[in-house]
Design an enzyme around this catalytic site. Sequence first.
Site: not given
Ligand code: AQP
Length: 340
Positions: A119, A203, A200
């Site tokens: 990030k 969002k 992965k």
């Molecule tokens: N691609 C994924 N596959 C499986 N699990 C996932 N999680 C996120 N992406 C995947 C799981 O979702 C939970 C909540 O995630 P979060 O929104 O708190 O944070 P994150 O992991 O940062 O989500 P994003 O969508 O991947 O956001 P960005 O773009 O900010 O990196 C967690 O349990 C996570 O493991």
Amino acid sequence: MEQHCHKPRIFSGIQPTGNLHLGNYLGALTQWIENQYRYDSIFSIVDLHALASQDSHLAVPIVEKVRQTAALLIASGLDPERSALFVQSHISAHAELAWILNCLTPVGWLERMTQYKAKAAQVEAATAGLLDYPVLQAADILLYQTDRVPVGEDQKQHIELTVDLAQRFNRLFGAIFVVPKPLIRPSGARIMGLDDPSVKMSKSLAEKRKGHVIGLADPPDVIRGSILQAVTDSGSETRFEQASPGVKNLLTIFEALSGNPRPAVESRFEGKGYRYLKNEVANLVIAVLTPIRVRYLQLVNDTAYLDRVLGYGADKVRPVAVSTLEEVKRRIGIEAPCSG
Ligand code: AQP
């Protein structure tokens, strides 16, 4: 070490991004929902974390995204009568414990976190909040004396850091914290982007790339369109271990959503071609997500109900957080004198 003699406890958090995606659903939510009756369950919408990692919150006030996220969680099957659902910033003990844990955390531990490195590389100047994200996450988990943390695979390293911090604190000040373990599903713990299966599904990329994610509230035609456009290859291999990353991702989505064993999934798609695979995956995803979308649309504008659920959840878990924080302060010697 389990300090409570009642049901073991799960805790997990999710950022208030509004429209959660299929990766969030498979990696985290399905485990929250399946385990909520077996465990004492606490789930948090982590708005303080969202401040650290995105600037899109400036477009829509975070409080609205919090409600949208709560509505999606409930629509997905989270039962607010059984699970406590609350907003992280409503319990100030999270930020307080995070500061105390900060003072025990070597910066090197944080600089080697892969999520931080990825990030930080995407922004001009990484903030202290971005670096410190896993310490706040450790505080979230440790405040509730959590036994298991249901998360996607990307969070494994952060849970390991939480374990290290709990053990360090317990060693220095006497055993206070339950040392948690991650709860990661065997299949579907890392869903990849449909447009690029080397990253992965996330969002932040969804905001920049069309067809990257499947949103939980996406309408059926959008879901089908995204899946039909998913990157595959020019061959026809549909065995998990031999398939290209994009095809493996589609097979994994089918396996995780259907609950079918891997050999059954492979024989179902053997020799049928990628068009058939994509249509079958789309049919299944639409069948699973349509009831969620319908329920979400009923709930999302009921702000009184959503605020009531979140307020009730915070009231239910605040005593646990306050009691852990008080004990931590007592051990490190900064407790407030008794009044009266
Ligand atoms: N691609 C994924 N596959 C499986 N699990 C996932 N999680 C996120 N992406 C995947 C799981 O979702 C939970 C909540 O995630 P979060 O929104 O708190 O944070 P994150 O992991 O940062 O989500 P994003 O969508 O991947 O956001 P960005 O773009 O900010 O990196 C967690 O349990 C996570 O493991």
